[in-house]
Motif scaffolding. Structure first.
Motif, PDB file in Angstrom:
ATOM      1  N   ALA A 119       0.862  -1.370   0.057  1.00 45.24           N
ATOM      2  CA  ALA A 119      -0.095   0.073  -0.078  1.00 45.24           C
ATOM      3  C   ALA A 119       0.843   1.226   0.149  1.00 45.24           C
ATOM      4  CB  ALA A 119      -0.779   0.159   1.265  1.00 45.24           C
ATOM      5  N   ALA A 120       0.483   2.136  -0.695  1.00 46.70           N
ATOM      6  CA  ALA A 120       1.239   3.379  -0.817  1.00 46.70           C
ATOM      7  C   ALA A 120       0.353   4.759  -0.861  1.00 46.70           C
ATOM      8  CB  ALA A 120       1.995   3.655  -2.131  1.00 46.70           C
ATOM      9  N   ARG A 121       0.757   5.895  -0.080  1.00 46.62           N
ATOM     10  CA  ARG A 121       0.133   7.013  -0.390  1.00 46.62           C
ATOM     11  C   ARG A 121       1.110   8.011  -0.670  1.00 46.62           C
ATOM     12  NH1 ARG A 121      -4.820   9.916  -0.937  1.00 46.62           N
ATOM     13  NH2 ARG A 121      -4.666  11.835   0.052  1.00 46.62           N
ATOM     14  N   SER A 122       0.687   8.605  -1.958  1.00 49.76           N
ATOM     15  CA  SER A 122       1.949   9.742  -2.445  1.00 49.76           C
ATOM     16  C   SER A 122       1.115  11.237  -2.825  1.00 49.76           C
ATOM     17  CB  SER A 122       2.632   9.077  -3.650  1.00 49.76           C
ATOM     18  OG  SER A 122       1.535   8.682  -4.648  1.00 49.76           O
ATOM     19  N   LYS A 123       2.051  12.101  -3.080  1.00 46.13           N
ATOM     20  CA  LYS A 123       1.744  13.239  -3.764  1.00 46.13           C
ATOM     21  C   LYS A 123       2.711  13.924  -4.494  1.00 46.13           C
ATOM     22  CE  LYS A 123       0.753  18.179  -2.447  1.00 46.13           C
ATOM     23  NZ  LYS A 123       0.748  19.243  -1.374  1.00 46.13           N
ATOM     24  N   ASP A 124       2.238  14.094  -5.831  1.00 49.14           N
ATOM     25  CA  ASP A 124       3.068  14.640  -6.809  1.00 49.14           C
ATOM     26  C   ASP A 124       2.532  16.128  -7.367  1.00 49.14           C
ATOM     27  OD1 ASP A 124       4.378  12.349  -7.039  1.00 49.14           O
ATOM     28  OD2 ASP A 124       3.192  11.532  -8.871  1.00 49.14           O
ATOM     29  N   THR A 125       3.631  16.955  -7.421  1.00 47.90           N
ATOM     30  CA  THR A 125       3.244  18.317  -7.829  1.00 47.90           C
ATOM     31  C   THR A 125       4.202  18.758  -8.880  1.00 47.90           C
ATOM     32  OG1 THR A 125       2.916  19.039  -5.731  1.00 47.90           O
ATOM     33  CG2 THR A 125       3.182  20.815  -7.151  1.00 47.90           C
ATOM     34  N   SER A 160      -1.629  32.943 -24.814  1.00 49.12           N
ATOM     35  CA  SER A 160      -1.738  34.560 -24.883  1.00 49.12           C
ATOM     36  C   SER A 160      -1.543  35.117 -23.403  1.00 49.12           C
ATOM     37  CB  SER A 160      -3.337  34.869 -25.350  1.00 49.12           C
ATOM     38  OG  SER A 160      -4.346  33.973 -24.689  1.00 49.12           O
ATOM     39  N   VAL A 161      -1.512  34.331 -22.621  1.00 49.07           N
ATOM     40  CA  VAL A 161      -1.052  34.942 -21.097  1.00 49.07           C
ATOM     41  C   VAL A 161      -0.201  33.912 -20.344  1.00 49.07           C
ATOM     42  CG1 VAL A 161      -3.796  35.216 -20.752  1.00 49.07           C
ATOM     43  CG2 VAL A 161      -2.955  32.992 -20.080  1.00 49.07           C
ATOM     44  N   LYS A 162       0.419  34.746 -19.388  1.00 52.04           N
ATOM     45  CA  LYS A 162       1.725  33.968 -18.947  1.00 52.04           C
ATOM     46  C   LYS A 162       1.164  32.808 -18.018  1.00 52.04           C
ATOM     47  CE  LYS A 162       4.491  38.170 -18.323  1.00 52.04           C
ATOM     48  NZ  LYS A 162       5.288  39.287 -17.622  1.00 52.04           N
ATOM     49  N   THR A 163       1.958  31.772 -17.790  1.00 55.50           N
ATOM     50  CA  THR A 163       1.357  30.593 -17.485  1.00 55.50           C
ATOM     51  C   THR A 163       2.212  29.891 -16.602  1.00 55.50           C
ATOM     52  OG1 THR A 163      -0.156  30.244 -19.136  1.00 55.50           O
ATOM     53  CG2 THR A 163       0.331  28.190 -17.828  1.00 55.50           C
ATOM     54  N   ILE A 164       1.978  29.525 -15.340  1.00 57.99           N
ATOM     55  CA  ILE A 164       2.684  28.610 -14.433  1.00 57.99           C
ATOM     56  C   ILE A 164       1.789  27.531 -14.110  1.00 57.99           C
ATOM     57  CG2 ILE A 164       3.827  28.262 -12.352  1.00 57.99           C
ATOM     58  CD1 ILE A 164       4.736  31.400 -12.247  1.00 57.99           C
ATOM     59  N   GLY A 165       1.636  26.638 -14.970  1.00 55.91           N
ATOM     60  CA  GLY A 165       0.763  25.596 -14.894  1.00 55.91           C
ATOM     61  C   GLY A 165       1.099  24.499 -13.829  1.00 55.91           C
ATOM     62  N   VAL A 166       0.302  24.425 -12.955  1.00 56.51           N
ATOM     63  CA  VAL A 166       0.629  23.563 -11.596  1.00 56.51           C
ATOM     64  C   VAL A 166      -0.411  22.204 -11.659  1.00 56.51           C
ATOM     65  CG1 VAL A 166       0.547  23.336  -9.147  1.00 56.51           C
ATOM     66  CG2 VAL A 166       1.409  25.416 -10.189  1.00 56.51           C
ATOM     67  N   ILE A 167      -0.126  21.069 -11.474  1.00 54.22           N
ATOM     68  CA  ILE A 167      -1.091  20.269 -11.140  1.00 54.22           C
ATOM     69  C   ILE A 167      -0.684  19.527  -9.890  1.00 54.22           C
ATOM     70  CG2 ILE A 167      -1.314  17.764 -12.121  1.00 54.22           C
ATOM     71  CD1 ILE A 167      -0.549  18.659 -14.661  1.00 54.22           C
ATOM     72  N   GLU A 168      -1.419  19.012  -9.047  1.00 58.09           N
ATOM     73  CA  GLU A 168      -1.389  18.493  -7.812  1.00 58.09           C
ATOM     74  C   GLU A 168      -2.020  17.173  -7.825  1.00 58.09           C
ATOM     75  OE1 GLU A 168      -1.999  20.847  -4.442  1.00 58.09           O
ATOM     76  OE2 GLU A 168      -0.389  22.069  -4.664  1.00 58.09           O
ATOM     77  N   ARG A 169      -1.463  16.063  -7.521  1.00 50.51           N
ATOM     78  CA  ARG A 169      -2.207  14.750  -7.597  1.00 50.51           C
ATOM     79  C   ARG A 169      -1.675  13.974  -6.374  1.00 50.51           C
ATOM     80  NH1 ARG A 169       0.048  13.579 -13.613  1.00 50.51           N
ATOM     81  NH2 ARG A 169      -1.521  15.050 -14.850  1.00 50.51           N
ATOM     82  N   HIS A 170      -2.865  13.828  -5.678  1.00 48.29           N
ATOM     83  CA  HIS A 170      -2.792  12.650  -4.351  1.00 48.29           C
ATOM     84  C   HIS A 170      -3.180  11.513  -4.937  1.00 48.29           C
ATOM     85  CE1 HIS A 170      -2.473  16.270  -1.742  1.00 48.29           C
ATOM     86  NE2 HIS A 170      -3.241  16.906  -2.819  1.00 48.29           N
ATOM     87  N   ARG A 171      -2.451  10.483  -4.412  1.00 46.67           N
ATOM     88  CA  ARG A 171      -2.698   9.019  -4.892  1.00 46.67           C
ATOM     89  C   ARG A 171      -2.969   8.090  -3.798  1.00 46.67           C
ATOM     90  NH1 ARG A 171      -0.339   7.970 -10.220  1.00 46.67           N
ATOM     91  NH2 ARG A 171      -1.682   6.207 -11.004  1.00 46.67           N
ATOM     92  N   THR A 172      -3.698   7.044  -3.634  1.00 42.73           N
ATOM     93  CA  THR A 172      -3.887   6.139  -2.901  1.00 42.73           C
ATOM     94  C   THR A 172      -3.796   4.731  -3.688  1.00 42.73           C
ATOM     95  OG1 THR A 172      -4.950   7.121  -1.138  1.00 42.73           O
ATOM     96  CG2 THR A 172      -5.078   4.868  -1.055  1.00 42.73           C
ATOM     97  N   TYR A 173      -2.778   4.000  -3.470  1.00 39.59           N
ATOM     98  CA  TYR A 173      -2.701   2.793  -4.272  1.00 39.59           C
ATOM     99  C   TYR A 173      -2.363   1.479  -3.189  1.00 39.59           C
ATOM    100  CZ  TYR A 173      -0.388  -0.997  -7.138  1.00 39.59           C
ATOM    101  OH  TYR A 173      -0.019  -1.963  -7.898  1.00 39.59           O
ATOM    102  N   ALA A 174      -3.174   0.438  -3.545  1.00 42.04           N
ATOM    103  CA  ALA A 174      -3.013  -0.680  -2.808  1.00 42.04           C
ATOM    104  C   ALA A 174      -2.933  -2.102  -3.676  1.00 42.04           C
ATOM    105  CB  ALA A 174      -4.334  -0.842  -1.719  1.00 42.04           C
ATOM    106  N   MET A 175      -2.500  -3.109  -3.393  1.00 34.04           N
ATOM    107  CA  MET A 175      -2.295  -4.215  -4.000  1.00 34.04           C
ATOM    108  C   MET A 175      -2.365  -5.484  -3.055  1.00 34.04           C
ATOM    109  SD  MET A 175      -0.155  -6.763  -5.033  1.00 34.04           S
ATOM    110  CE  MET A 175       1.364  -6.322  -4.792  1.00 34.04           C
ATOM    111  N   ALA A 176      -3.079  -6.498  -3.261  1.00 33.28           N
ATOM    112  CA  ALA A 176      -2.875  -7.902  -2.737  1.00 33.28           C
ATOM    113  C   ALA A 176      -2.834  -8.905  -3.562  1.00 33.28           C
ATOM    114  CB  ALA A 176      -4.229  -7.916  -1.765  1.00 33.28           C
ATOM    115  N   ASN A 177      -1.932  -9.894  -3.437  1.00 36.39           N
ATOM    116  CA  ASN A 177      -1.759 -10.878  -4.112  1.00 36.39           C
ATOM    117  C   ASN A 177      -1.794 -12.138  -3.447  1.00 36.39           C
ATOM    118  OD1 ASN A 177      -0.772 -11.696  -7.219  1.00 36.39           O
ATOM    119  ND2 ASN A 177       0.115 -13.179  -5.740  1.00 36.39           N
ATOM    120  N   ILE A 178      -2.870 -13.342  -3.574  1.00 35.22           N
ATOM    121  CA  ILE A 178      -2.779 -14.342  -3.092  1.00 35.22           C
ATOM    122  C   ILE A 178      -2.414 -15.590  -4.153  1.00 35.22           C
ATOM    123  CG2 ILE A 178      -4.330 -15.755  -1.601  1.00 35.22           C
ATOM    124  CD1 ILE A 178      -5.903 -13.526  -0.907  1.00 35.22           C
ATOM    125  N   SER A 179      -1.636 -16.588  -3.646  1.00 38.60           N
ATOM    126  CA  SER A 179      -1.124 -17.579  -4.342  1.00 38.60           C
ATOM    127  C   SER A 179      -1.392 -18.757  -3.410  1.00 38.60           C
ATOM    128  CB  SER A 179      -0.021 -17.369  -4.977  1.00 38.60           C
ATOM    129  OG  SER A 179       0.942 -17.420  -4.015  1.00 38.60           O
TER     130      SER A 179
END
Length: 798
Positions: A396-402, A430-449
């Protein structure tokens, strides 16, 4: 699809009945195999004489033999390079046994281990999947990153837009971009942040690379349509330290560290890894447009009188790159309730000056792109959970990308580092730009064999990927009031048969892909939040049959889906407009191949050849939006790809090796007519897809000698050649054939020399890329660096 699901259900039911019928009057034998140093040893063959039951130890040195009838047997533990052990056991009904063994090295065989033992690499290549496995040990002393290593393998083409840190397009058998997924130890690379990229990761951080082509196994939990790359790191529970630094042309620095402390008594493990990359990327561009004449104030042109463009050579002047990554994991191993429990923290960032747009006619002088990412992770693994043969692996992971893209200059640059004022920013806004993207992510994986018995096993995998996306322009503080969300759920089930004493292996699998979207959308001119969900079933089979021990055939098929990516739905905050109405891509992927390996005295040979077929629908790719003057992703085309590939490897003892491979792929547009007013492809039906290589190959020659000048040393020389046949940059049916733009045939030579001391503890290497200084191109005819030199120092302690 319904027929396949019904067939799979019937097979599973029959296997359960078969298993219960076998269990009465039987017992299990399990255990652990370790070396004399106490390290778990994987890949050791454990066989029960008289019962034709055989298995191999896993990465923790564990083995399990099930459904053994009562009686007296001889248990044999063997592997090339180790002394064979035999142990008498008596099996009683319903009484399990657990036995530990310690293997000692067989010095007489150690020199032949690499060519006679069946390594993990060979096991992967001989599975039913179309997969190539690459051991990175032979490249550990080079300055290469993982992209450069993967670019040598069959069926793979990686096209970078420039030097270190530049964007790249990764292709497997003609499918590329988001259609191919990337993993580290089975975890999506994107979870770790944008700086965790194949062109950033040094080769020292990987133990091996696995390249799955078209058909992807269930345990990766991926919505990959074109294939997947899994980077496998060192999983041994031992202490080690690997530190390296390289310096080379264009003021390029690359540092890497990976280390681990393992206390065998307490089971405590602390693992750290990281890298730092930087480069000016100021290589020379040949034959580009440069402004001469006119009146200038510094590098600003104030008067165009007498100014003109001339063709000349010029250095790149705005292409600095810097990235850094650090990860720390700590936990415990080898406990009754956990084989592995690790908690980790990670941080990475990257800073990049952008020199060009998607082609080299557009030159930037002030545009920048920066990214920052942080993550927290937890992983858990336990074999023989509750019952023998049942294994659980979770992550499992919790992350934030900017991400920040800066485009604030109203002007245009040329290749001579001269600029002039214009009514738009460098990227056409046509306008000045500082494009910002913020992404909050929750990821989880379970593997049963679950290993039912040596002939039958099951694997169940579930993946959850939830992401919140916010886009805004920081200059005007127009913060996103309706952030979007993507929720992906992927469920996979596989059933594997190991029949005819291991000669026949079948893997049946099915996958369910679920996508939930919450996004802003205009309905009756009112911006509202809208939810949609959709699901699709995929399925497939992978099979391998060995005619002899070294000769086998394999085939695989998958009806696969690729769910929409966050940038495709929500855009990139600057040049790419989001499209919330996209549909998933799909493809029917077929592979058919054969392999043959044999040994004559100290000569070892491996030959592999395969053909592939891809029928892909609803391709997602960016096309020009005429109303907004930006790119917009749409489901536009269908593509059919056919081709074949082959590889030949030869080794002589540990002295000499050569690898030759070749790939031919024919990607044809099967879309008869465009679907929107922004894009129209009529007249290109059954044309080759442009800007994509269709014939390429590699040759890799290595010669090395141990104990040169001094005992415990090794001197090694490598020569690597890459060939790419010419291909059209635009549609082959459009325009005059005599003036059509193309990428010319390329033939690139690289060479390296390395020297190791004290059995690999101290290492130094020198490398030259593009030895003949050929003019080489990549995606959209962007020039790549010319001749360059690098030196690397590496210290490895274990």
């Amino acid at each position: 699809m319904n027929y396949f699901r019904a067939l799979l259900s019937a097979v599973l039911c029959l296997s359960v009945v078969f298993v219960h019928a076998q269990k009465s009057g039987t017992a299990t034998v399990s255990g652990t195999v370790r070396s004399t140093g106490g390290e778990a040893v994987s890949g050791i063959t454990v066989s029960l004489k008289g019962a034709s039951i055989t298995t191999v130890t896993d990465e923790n040195g564990k083995f399990l033999l099930k459904n053994i009838q009562a009686g007296t047997y001889t248990l044999q533990i063997s592997s090339v390079g180790y002394t064979t052990l035999e142990h008498a056991i008596t099996v009683k009904p319903g009484v399990p046994q657990d036995i530990s063994f310690t293997l000692s090295r067989n010095r007489k065989e150690m020199q032949a281990v690499t060519i006679t033992g069946k390594s993990k690499i060979q096991e992967i290549k001989e599975s039913g999947f179309a997969v190539n496995a690459i051991e990175t040990k032979k490249y550990a002393n080079t300055t290469a990153d993982l992209n450069q290593i993967l670019n040598r393998t069959t069926g793979v083409r990686i096209r970078e837009q420039g030097g270190l840190g530049s964007d790249f397009k990764f292709s497997i058998n003609g499918l590329s971009g988001k259609q191919v997924k990337f993993f580290i130890d089975g975890i999506p690379m994107e979870v770790m942040g944008s700086a965790m990229s194949l062109n950033n990761i040094p080769v020292n951080l990987a133990d091996r690379l696995e390249v799955y082509k078209g058909v992807v196994p269930v345990q990766l939990g991926a919505d990959a349509m074109g294939g997947a790359v899994n980077v496998v790191t060192n999983q041994k529970a031992t202490s080690y330290l690997d530190v390296s630094h390289s310096y080379g042309s264009f003021n390029t620095h690359r540092s890497a560290l990976t280390g681990q402390f393992a206390d065998k008594k307490t089971g405590i493990i602390v693992k750290a890894s990281g890298f730092l990359n930087s480069s000016d990327n100021n290589y020379r561009m040949k034959g580009v447009d440069v402004i001469t004449g006119g009146t200038k104030n510094g590098n600003f042109i104030t008067d165009f009188n007498g100014a003109e463009y001339v063709v000349a050579d010029a250095k790149r002047f705005h292409d600095n790159y810097f990235s850094i990554l650090g990860q720390l994991e700590a936990g415990i191993t080898n406990k009754k309730w956990a084989d592995v429990l690790m908690i980790g923290l990670g941080y990475n960032e990257a800073h990049q000056d952008l020199q060009t747009g998607f082609d080299q006619k557009t030159v930037y002088g002030k545009v920048e792109r920066n990214s920052y990412a942080k993550s927290a992770t937890i992983r858990y693994k336990k074999d023989d959970l509750f019952v023998k043969g049942l294994s659980l692996s979770t992550f499992a992971a919790r992350s934030k990308d900017t991400y920040r893209t800066i485009d604030t200059l109203f002007g245009k640059y040329d290749w001579g580092n001269i600029w002039y004022e214009s009514g738009y920013t460098e990227m056409g806004k046509s306008v000045k730009t500082i494009g910002v993207i913020e992404r909050h992510r929750t990821y989880a994986m379970a593997n049963i064999s679950y290993v039912i018995n040596p002939q039958h096993s099951l694997n169940l995998n579930y993946t959850l990927d939830h992401l919140k996306n916010e886009n805004f322009n920081e200059v005007f503080k127009d913060f996103d009031t309706l952030p979007g969300k993507i929720n992906k759920n992927i469920l996979g089930l596989a059933y594997q048969q190991n029949l005819l004493e291991g000669r026949l292996v079948n893997t049946f699998f099915t996958k369910y892909y679920s996508l939930g979207l919450n996004r802003a959308k205009y309905i009756d001119r009112i911006l509202t939040s809208q939810d949609t969900t959709a699901g699709n079933w995929g399925y497939g089979i992978a099979a391998r049959y060995k005619l002899t021990e070294g000769l086998g055939i394999k085939a695989s098929y998958e009806h696969a889906y690729r769910l929409q990516d966050v940038e495709e739905v929500f855009g990139d905050g600057l040049n790419l407009q989001g499209n919330p109405d996209l549909k998933p891509e799909s493809s029917d992927n077929f592979n058919l191949g054969a392999f043959y390996n044999f040994k004559i005295d100290k000569h070892s040979f491996y030959i592999e050849a395969s053909g592939f077929y891809r029928d892909a629908k609803d391709f997602i790719f960016p096309v020009p939006d005429l109303r907004s003057n930006v790119l917009k992703n749409e489901n536009q085309s269908s593509v059919r790809i056919t081709g074949f590939e082959s590889e030949l490897r030869y080794n002589y003892d540990q002295l000499f090796s050569v690898t030759l491979n070749m790939t031919y792929q024919n990607a044809i547009n099967t879309t008869k007519q465009g679907q929107t007013e922004s894009y129209y492809v009529e007249g290109t039906y059954k044309n080759k897809i442009p800007n994509q290589p269709w014939l390429f190959g590699n040759a890799d020659f290595t010669i090395g000698k141990s104990d040169v000048f001094k005992k415990g040393t090794r001197l090694q020389f490598n020569w690597f050649t890459q060939y790419i046949n010419w291909f059209y940059l635009t549609w082959e049916s459009k325009g005059n054939p005599n003036g059509k733009s193309d990428i010319p045939t390329q033939f690139v030579q690289n060479a390296s020399l390395s020297y190791s001391l004290q059995n690999g503890r101290y290492n130094i290497s020198a490398e030259c890329r593009n030895l003949t200084d050929r003019l080489t191109y990549d995606n959209f005819r962007l020039q790549k660096p010319g001749r360059s030199f690098f030196v690397k120092f590496r210290y490895f302690l274990h």
